[in-house]
Motif scaffolding. Structure first.
Motif, PDB file in Angstrom:
ATOM      1  N   LEU A  64     142.876  89.736  91.797  1.00 51.40           N
ATOM      2  CA  LEU A  64     142.369  89.379  93.791  1.00 51.40           C
ATOM      3  C   LEU A  64     143.717  88.072  93.945  1.00 51.40           C
ATOM      4  CD1 LEU A  64     140.599  88.361  95.809  1.00 51.40           C
ATOM      5  CD2 LEU A  64     140.012  87.074  94.361  1.00 51.40           C
ATOM      6  N   TRP A  65     144.710  87.781  93.561  1.00 50.51           N
ATOM      7  CA  TRP A  65     145.107  86.437  94.135  1.00 50.51           C
ATOM      8  C   TRP A  65     146.227  88.122  94.392  1.00 50.51           C
ATOM      9  CZ3 TRP A  65     144.683  81.973  96.657  1.00 50.51           C
ATOM     10  CH2 TRP A  65     143.540  81.274  96.264  1.00 50.51           C
ATOM     11  N   LEU A  66     147.089  88.535  93.561  1.00 49.49           N
ATOM     12  CA  LEU A  66     147.847  89.212  93.633  1.00 49.49           C
ATOM     13  C   LEU A  66     147.736  89.680  94.888  1.00 49.49           C
ATOM     14  CD1 LEU A  66     150.639  89.245  91.967  1.00 49.49           C
ATOM     15  CD2 LEU A  66     149.364  91.619  91.145  1.00 49.49           C
ATOM     16  N   GLY A  67     146.856  90.426  95.217  1.00 56.30           N
ATOM     17  CA  GLY A  67     146.653  91.220  96.237  1.00 56.30           C
ATOM     18  C   GLY A  67     146.734  89.975  97.757  1.00 56.30           C
ATOM     19  N   LEU A  68     145.970  88.897  97.829  1.00 53.93           N
ATOM     20  CA  LEU A  68     145.892  87.776  98.958  1.00 53.93           C
ATOM     21  C   LEU A  68     147.008  87.316  98.789  1.00 53.93           C
ATOM     22  CD1 LEU A  68     142.797  85.426  98.310  1.00 53.93           C
ATOM     23  CD2 LEU A  68     143.278  86.808 100.066  1.00 53.93           C
TER      24      LEU A  68
END
Lengths: 342, 335, 258
Positions: free
Chosen positions: A206-210
């Motif tokens: 999730l945070w990599l995508g964000l």
């Protein structure tokens, strides 16, 4: 209304004070609630426990509850909320319609079908997230392709999206009648969206995508705010309308895909974040950062609420996003109309 | 053919097709009934004849429900879009469907109701409460009546709220989920004449009110100020309009469950024939709504061998592609 | 003299309806040119073609030697500004928010409010007489004030070519004169090229160096107002019987309908 001007080297921007204040308050609230949600609960812990856990000196249970159970869940909630908030604000500004939300580009309905079909075809719930992602992207791509006419026409996109979403969601309803009731209940839980049992794996995806999509969204806010003036004015101002529109749409779809595949549709977060942010800041849209923060706050509160029901009852967070978001939106509506008429 | 000629022809033709579909709906189904027997069942009823009983007890009430329900949804959709000046406005946005759903779910959960007939009253009550809430929050009490944008947003917010509560109940009660997942598909199967009669008074008020609203709405196309200058009491018109939509949709959702698409799609299909005239649009949408619902109900009997497909599902299957074609053929729609 | 902006065999049609038919004309640089003509003669369409908002069916618009549609839209925006006829701003927008959008072609997402931006925006606001109204909501302004805010946005774009589509709509006579005088002054000061669509033939005569009269999708007349305006010309353009007298102040032709 006072404003602040910021100029550092080649960077310059103008920020209305109210916007800065609202965002600051939202960040403080977010941190406070995250902290509260991390430390409180059926197994209360203290700040010292957290320090110990982080440095590896805490006992096994405390460390497991804090670091493997609560922290990933909170980070997932915040990340998903940020993504939904950004996507919702982007799409509502782009399509100039307060009723537009990622549901309109068919993503939620498509993700639902994808999820249900995975369970039907594979007989297991393990790959639900993958199925959801595929279903959502397929339907979104279908809607984009069908409404393409020498560029994206917003009006056509919205109508097309509503139409196809409605059809797809009836397919979902129909599929639901094909299961025995126990399976149906499991799928229903997913269709509502839940943050239960999130792992560090979910958090990192999730945070990599964000980290990839978030900055891009803010980069495109410049063009998005010009598009809000209408196609003609945007063209006159030197914004290439079609590419800008396509890029922001794809970006929004990417953000929704990310959030849905991690947490399910979580109804209403994307829909409500923009109008609430608009009501709080009283700035012309888009106010991406504020909408993202509102989205994160709503999701975090919903998740906290879903865990603190009386009588050991648990319901998925998706129930509470709407229960929290809807009254706030209504309150904003009432305040705004008072202001306008008064 | 000129536009005027087209629009004057389309109403009688639509009406004729609808009637034909209704008659075919009496004839065909899981059990086909021969033409003479249809006549006899209606005018020389034999209580021992299975065909006669099927026709009187099942088919007739079902066709009536499809005709009235479809007409009500089409008409309500035309009014909603005209009033909000938003082509996306669907009667469901007033929270009626959401309210009906929560009514149904709670009555199953707490009262243990499961028969379709027992769901009518709770659905109607839920729809009514939802509509009143949306109206109050949408600003119906204000000087200029409900503000369309605010109304639609309030409706969307409350719908989401009700939907969340519905899901909460569904996730706590297996029984509720089991009944609800069939109810939510929407259809006219198994509706009895008693059920139709139960909601008929609501329709009897709703339809005249809706046609009155369609007449009154016309000056509002030009904007609120222009309408006021023409001596129109804008708040009253809006209130009548919303009231009519609530009655029509509330009655339909309690009778047949939530049927999507008719309210959204039908006005778009009718508009090319009727132009901007709201009374014509309303009349056309009424006829086409009835036509679409009857057709869906009839077609659903043949799609799968040995099993009927609910009208709500058929309408969604027709509606999606129809909307796609419609939107693609058209120029950009103003929002 | 070379012209920076010109059209070559410009034609535009929607389906079977021809709106512009084979128009080839230079737009005189450093002058004010007004496009006049009866309703639906293609005035606005012509202007919007010049601003690359409409793509011609045949022919092209040439800016600085290249077809305008082949140029980067941001580069064009630095050279050409257009005041659209009826533009709507989003809710909650204030005067300053709108005017600073005019700086778009000179900005980037990182550099959104440079000192130059600030100065040009406040001078544009001052020029249209809206100083002190910066923080007012556009929705709360009168029609004339709103129109002036939009003009300020076009001025903030800081381009050499300014296209105005009926800039005097919504304005009372005083403000009409004021705006046109402002356009004239700016043109002389900064040697701008101005093209505007005007309904009022007398205002067009008074504030323009050049008139282009359109009739039946083509150019009927093109030249200096004193050369172009005559009783027979007005009859041909508008189908209106009139007398033309000399304006007592300027000596320019003045049209009085019969």
């Amino acid at each position: 209304m006072t404003t602040m001007t910021l100029r550092i080297g080649g960077f310059s921007t103008r920020l209305p004070t109210r916007l800065v204040l609202v965002n600051a308050v939202l960040v403080i609230l977010l941190v406070a609630f995250a902290g509260q949600s991390l430390l409180a609960g059926t197994y209360p812990t203290s700040l010292a426990d957290l320090q110990n856990a982080l440095s590896g000196r805490a006992d096994k249970i405390t460390s497991m509850i804090l670091l493997d159970h609560r922290l990933p869940r909170i980070l997932t909630a915040i990340g998903v909320g940020l993504a939904f908030g950004l996507a919702g604000e982007t799409i509502q500004t782009l399509l100039k319609n307060p009723l537009a939300s990622p549901d309109i580009i068919g993503f939620s309905a498509g993700a639902g079908t994808g999820a249900v079909l995975t369970v039907v075809l594979l007989g297991t719930g393990t790959f639900v997230f993958l199925g959801a992602m595929l279903g959502g992207l397929t339907v979104a791509a279908l809607i984009l392709a069908l409404s393409w006419k020498r560029g994206i026409a917003p009006g056509q996109l919205v109508l097309m999206g509503i139409g196809i979403s409605l059809t797809v969601s009836v397919i979902n309803d129909l599929l639901m009648t094909r299961f025995d009731v126990t399976e149906a209940a499991q799928i229903a839980k997913w269709l509502v969206g839940s943050l239960e049992a999130r792992h560090w794996q979910d958090v990192s995806i999730l945070w990599l995508g964000l980290a990839c999509l978030g900055p891009l969204a803010f980069w495109f806010q410049f063009k998005l705010s010009r598009l809000a003036l209408g196609d003609e004015t945007a063209t006159v101002l030197g914004v290439a309308v079609d590419p800008a529109r396509m890029a922001t749409l794809l970006l929004a779809i990417g953000l929704v895909a990310l959030a849905v595949s991690v947490a399910g549709p979580l109804p209403f977060v994307a829909f409500v974040s923009g109008p609430i942010a608009h009501g709080l800041t009283r700035q012309p849209r888009p106010t991406l950062l504020c909408a993202a923060l509102v989205g994160a706050l709503v999701t975090l509160l919903a998740d906290t609420a879903s865990q603190s029901l009386p009588g050991g009852l648990t319901l998925p967070a998706g129930i509470f996003t709407a229960l929290i978001g809807a009254p706030v939106l209504l309150w904003c509506l009432i305040v705004e109309s008072r202001k306008r008429r008064g | 053919m000129t536009g005027a000629a087209r629009s004057s022809l389309v109403l009688p033709v639509g009406l004729a097709i609808t009637m034909l579909l209704a008659i075919l709906s009496l004839r065909f189904g899981l059990r086909d009934i021969a033409w003479p027997e249809i006549w006899n069942a209606l005018f020389a009823f034999d209580p021992m004849n299975a065909d006669h009983i099927t026709l009187r007890e099942l088919r007739l009430s079902r066709v009536t429900a499809a005709l009235i329900g479809g007409a009500a949804l089409g008409l309500a959709g035309a009014l909603m879009q005209a009033m909000t000046r938003n082509p996306l406005a669907d009667p469901g946005l007033l929270g009626v469907n959401g309210g009906a759903a929560i009514g149904v779910v709670i009555s199953i959960w707490i009262l243990g109701a499961s028969a379709q007939a027992a769901l009518i009253a709770p659905a109607l009550i839920g729809a009514g409460i939802a509509a009143v809430l949306v109206l109050v929050l949408g600003g119906a009490a204000h000087r200029s009546g409900p503000d369309p944008t605010r109304l639609v947003l309030a409706g969307a917010a409350l719908s989401a709220l009700f939907l969340a509560l519905t899901w909460a109940v569904l996730l706590m009660s297996r029984e509720a989920l089991d009944v609800f997942r069939f109810w939510v598909l929407g259809g006219f199967t198994g509706i009895s004449m008693t059920q139709v009669m139960a909601v008929l008074p609501v329709y009897a008020v709703g339809f005249p009110l809706a046609f009155l609203a369609a007449r009154l709405l016309s000056p509002l196309i030009l904007g609120d100020d222009a309408a006021r200058a023409l001596g129109v009491r804008v708040w009253l018109v809006r209130l009548i309009c919303v009231g009519a939509v609530v009655l029509l949709c509330g009655a339909t959702v309690s009778l047949a469950g939530p049927i999507a698409f008719v309210g959204l799609l039908v006005p778009h299909l009718v508009r090319p024939f009727t132009g901007v005239s709201i009374p014509k649009l309303a009349l056309g949408s009424t006829i086409l709504g009835a036509c679409l619902a009857t057709f869906a109900d009839l077609a659903g009997r043949f799609l799968l061998p040995g099993r009927e497909v609910e009208a709500g599902v058929v309408i969604a299957m027709i509606g999606g592609p129809a909307l796609v074609i419609l939107v693609r053929r058209r120029q950009e729609v103003p929002l | 003299m070379t012209h920076r902006l010109l059209t070559e065999n410009l034609s535009l049609s929607y389906g079977k309806t021809t709106v512009l038919d084979d128009i080839s004309t230079p737009v005189p640089s450093g002058k004010v040119t007004s496009i006049v003509g009866a309703n639906a003669c293609g005035k606005s369409t012509f202007l919007r073609c010049l601003a690359r908002l409409l793509k011609p069916t045949a022919g092209q618009v040439i800016l600085d030697g290249t077809s305008i549609h082949k140029q980067n839209t941001r580069d064009v925006a630095r050279k050409i500004a257009l005041l659209p006829q009826s533009a709507a701003a989003p809710d909650g927008m204030r005067v300053l928010d709108l005017v600073k959008q005019g700086r778009t072609p000179h900005q980037s997402p990182l550099n959104q409010w440079s000192l130059a931006d600030q100065e040009i925006v406040s001078s544009a606001i001052a020029k249209v007489g809206l100083s002190g109204f910066e923080e007012r909501l556009l929705g709360d302004l009168s029609g004339g004030q709103r129109q002036r805010a939009w003009i300020a946005m076009s001025l903030a774009q800081d381009s050499d070519i300014l296209l105005l589509d009926e800039p005097t709509t919504y304005l009372d006579l005083t403000h009409q004169i004021e705006i046109l005088q402002l356009v004239r002054d700016l043109q002389e000061h900064r040697n701008l090229t101005v093209v505007m669509v005007l309904h009022d033939i007398n205002l067009a005569t008074r504030f323009s160096d050049n008139l282009i009269a359109l009739k039946d999708q083509r150019i009927l007349l093109h030249g200096r107002p004193e050369d172009v305006i005559s009783e027979s010309a007005i009859a041909a353009i508008y189908g209106l019987q009139c007398s033309v007298i000399a304006d007592p102040h300027t000596g320019l032709p003045h049209v009085i309908p019969r």
